[in-house]
Design an enzyme around this catalytic site. Structure first.
Site, short mmCIF file in Angstrom:
data_model
loop_
_atom_site.label_atom_id
_atom_site.label_comp_id
_atom_site.label_asym_id
_atom_site.label_seq_id
_atom_site.Cartn_x
_atom_site.Cartn_y
_atom_site.Cartn_z
N ARG A 55 2.34 24.71 0.97
CA ARG A 55 1.55 25.91 1.24
C ARG A 55 0.09 25.50 1.26
O ARG A 55 -0.24 24.36 0.93
CB ARG A 55 1.82 27.06 0.26
CG ARG A 55 2.13 26.71 -1.14
CD ARG A 55 1.04 26.01 -1.85
NE ARG A 55 -0.21 26.76 -1.80
CZ ARG A 55 -1.40 26.24 -2.04
NH1 ARG A 55 -1.54 24.95 -2.32
NH2 ARG A 55 -2.47 26.98 -1.99
N GLY A 56 -0.75 26.41 1.68
CA GLY A 56 -2.17 26.07 1.84
C GLY A 56 -2.42 25.84 3.31
O GLY A 56 -1.65 25.13 3.98
N ALA A 57 -3.52 26.41 3.81
CA ALA A 57 -3.74 26.45 5.26
C ALA A 57 -3.69 25.06 5.91
O ALA A 57 -2.93 24.84 6.86
CB ALA A 57 -5.09 27.12 5.55
N ARG A 98 5.13 30.84 9.30
CA ARG A 98 4.29 31.76 8.52
C ARG A 98 3.17 32.24 9.43
O ARG A 98 2.61 31.45 10.18
CB ARG A 98 3.74 31.10 7.24
CG ARG A 98 4.82 30.86 6.20
CD ARG A 98 4.24 30.47 4.85
NE ARG A 98 3.61 31.59 4.19
CZ ARG A 98 2.84 31.45 3.09
NH1 ARG A 98 2.64 30.26 2.57
NH2 ARG A 98 2.30 32.52 2.52
N GLN A 202 -0.59 30.30 -7.91
CA GLN A 202 -1.10 29.03 -7.37
C GLN A 202 -2.28 28.50 -8.17
O GLN A 202 -2.54 27.31 -8.20
CB GLN A 202 -1.52 29.18 -5.90
CG GLN A 202 -0.37 29.38 -4.93
CD GLN A 202 -0.12 30.84 -4.65
OE1 GLN A 202 -0.44 31.70 -5.48
NE2 GLN A 202 0.47 31.14 -3.51
N ASP A 243 -7.51 31.16 5.21
CA ASP A 243 -6.33 30.95 6.04
C ASP A 243 -6.62 31.21 7.51
O ASP A 243 -5.96 30.65 8.38
CB ASP A 243 -5.17 31.82 5.56
CG ASP A 243 -4.64 31.27 4.25
OD1 ASP A 243 -5.22 31.60 3.20
OD2 ASP A 243 -3.68 30.47 4.28
N ASN A 253 -7.75 35.35 3.41
CA ASN A 253 -7.41 34.37 2.40
C ASN A 253 -6.44 35.05 1.43
O ASN A 253 -6.13 36.23 1.56
CB ASN A 253 -8.67 33.86 1.69
CG ASN A 253 -8.41 32.66 0.81
OD1 ASN A 253 -7.72 31.72 1.21
ND2 ASN A 253 -8.91 32.67 -0.41
N LYS A 254 -5.96 34.31 0.46
CA LYS A 254 -4.99 34.81 -0.52
C LYS A 254 -5.36 36.21 -1.03
O LYS A 254 -6.52 36.49 -1.30
CB LYS A 254 -4.95 33.83 -1.70
CG LYS A 254 -4.01 34.18 -2.82
CD LYS A 254 -2.58 34.32 -2.38
CE LYS A 254 -2.11 33.10 -1.62
NZ LYS A 254 -0.91 33.36 -0.83
#
Lengths: 363, 363
Positions: A55-57, A98, A202, A243, A253-254
């Site tokens: 995960r993570g852009a 995603r 996270q 993101d 973003n998150k």
């Protein structure tokens, strides 16, 4: 930075290319165990993205690009057109894994656009080299983000961050963490305030793990403690990842990032976004056009676990949007490999990047 | 409200007086099991407050007052002065059990101030009656809060709340939930958005349980999803409780409340505090003077549990302030048993309450 080596020993490559595989850190097992997953098919790449092993852009983008690299190895025929068509359908499937991170489509596009040549072998070689280059160039970009971002950090600063836009979210070194690592390596004494980041933690799981590995002092806090921390002057600066960034500087973003930015505005605390230019979606004018992923209720409900068990009523339902959009007006600056930009300067970057890409093509 | 009875069947009394005991809902077991704790000594009352078997400003206040009631039964002698001194030292100990909720000291003070009389038996009887009255009058206050607050709620409204300022935080009916229950009983179709409320999940565990029992539709969300929900017009109104309100209208409440209020301000969503007047601390001018309880790191770290296990690194430290202060300027109004007041009107309530209390003494 003389000590970059020391950090390399502590933080693994999150996405690594081998001759015929892509190797990922299995982020679902951290911080308990550092283990790796070896992908050999593009379907495995899709699965790793969907299940959040990765995960993570940037890491998702690099895995998506890796999916095309793997697909190029999987294609068994000798027909160039069929191969390209096979790669494209793989790309379409990968991009659907995603929806929110721009980098995923970007990674796939980077691979597909060089997928041309006289025969299958040449295309395969070009993709192999391009994938290698992409990974290296993304790390270089993050080192630049570190250099630019560290100029914002003073000795003794307490820096709050949300989610994990760290080395684990990238190929290495991270985006939001890059200025922290650079400042730390420069000898500045910093402390990192880690938002735990519900519902996947996270922050507690991944950013805390990174800080621990890098020997940077940190404290975890619940996400909604931000107003308390800022009102007690415990935060000097905020740096988060992204993101997807739109032309006007709005940033997805998150989930929780937008509230953090709004609270920071009330306390006049600088709020920075750190992201590589691959995160910018020049096809979107504003954040209203960003598609936000909605995940399963269960992530919020079933793991609401005090004493390690589910504690919400059995009939409970939950809203679980996993990103939000921070309007540009709450963002002090966007730290990119091109320097620190005002949100309003993002749209100007498009021409610059196009010019560079043209330059590359001429070469 | 003809259907108040039906709600009484569904929601238990959180704090109940028996002849020689105080019976509490054991909130640590909810929503899994509805069980009760029977207190017979003031030390047990202190323990129940400290261990959070009972929590919520009004419920803590009622348990504190119950501690004095129990102490009056515990005193074995026949000396009035010694008895009063015994009750006072019990009061001092009880008040220290948790620092932030004003209601705890208020409950103890209500009991101590009537603890006078010709002999021990008379004092005991006076305390017994006063405690009974306190519990009943607090429920009446909450029904009034329900009546006033329901006027803010339109048919179809989606109401967000933080933590549990519900029936479980009170003796019955709750403060923030009172307008919701009243609106629901009036036949308005409402939906409640329940902030899960880290780190103790009072939202997911307790408010969700209450809504489920009362058949009010609800959804749980992570605390920091507030900006997403509001930007998507999913919230019409916010009502939260309070642990301490100062003269200028600043309000201490569960950590996360302040961020919620700041986000609401950005989206022009009405943000109301619901509290009985016992929550107001007229000795403090502003929220800066409120003492905020800092609890154990472990509540944040060790229960960071995805897949039901601790997931933060072993060396992790956490900040765990459990309340924050929402400045008055972010509060649309404070719903009390005296009606809906602007924060700036809170200080005017002091004279009114003093006058009433004098009136009572004359009677």
């Amino acid at each position: 930075m003389p000590k970059l080596n020391s950090l390399q020993k502590k933080l693994p490559l999150t996405v690594k290319k081998e001759r015929d595989a892509v190797v990922l850190v299995n982020q679902l097992l951290l911080p308990g165990a550092l283990k790796f997953i070896r992908l050999t098919t593009y379907h495995e790449a899709i699965k790793a993205i969907k299940k959040m092993n990765v995960r993570g852009a940037q890491a998702i983008g690099a895995t998506g690009a890796g999916g095309i690299f793997l697909a190029s190895l999987e294609y068994r025929g000798s027909d160039v057109r069929k191969m390209i068509s096979f790669l494209r359908q793989a790309g379409r499937q990968i991009m659907k894994a995603r929806p929110t991170a721009r980098n995923l489509a970007w990674g796939v596009e980077q691979m597909l656009k060089i997928a041309q040549g006289a025969n299958v072998k040449i295309i395969r070689q070009k993709i192999d080299r391009a994938y290698q280059d992409l990974l290296q160039s993304e790390v270089k970009n993050n080192l630049l983000i570190g250099k630019y971002g560290a100029s914002l950090i003073k000795d003794g600063d307490h820096i709050e961050t949300h989610c994990n836009a760290g080395s684990l979210s990238a190929i290495w070194f991270g985006t939001a963490t890059a200025p922290m690592y650079t400042a730390h390596l420069e000898g500045k004494k910093i402390k990192v305030l880690v938002d735990e980041t519900r519902p996947w933690f996270q922050g507690s799981r991944l950013t805390a793990w990174e800080m621990s590995r890098a020997n940077i002092p940190y404290h975890i806090n619940i996400d909604s403690a931000n107003a308390f921390l800022m009102s007690h002057k415990m935060v000097d600066l905020i740096i988060v990842g992204a993101d997807r960034i739109t032309k006007n500087g709005d940033t997805a973003n998150k989930i929780g990032t937008c509230a953090l930015a709004m609270v920071a505005k009330n306390y006049n605390i600088p709020f920075y976004v750190a992201a590589v230019s691959a995160t910018i979606d020049f096809s979107l004018n504003s954040g209203k056009e960003i598609r936000i992923e909605d995940r399963d209720d269960e992530e919020v409900i079933a793991d609401v676990s005090y004493w390690h068990k589910s504690v919400a009523p059995k009939d409970a339902k939950a809203y679980n949007p996993v990103f939000d959009v921070t309007p540009a007006k709450f963002i002090s600056g966007i730290i990119t490999e091109y320097g620190i930009l005002k949100p309003s300067e993002i749209k100007g970057l498009e021409k610059k990047i196009r010019r560079e890409e043209k330059g590359n093509l001429v070469l």
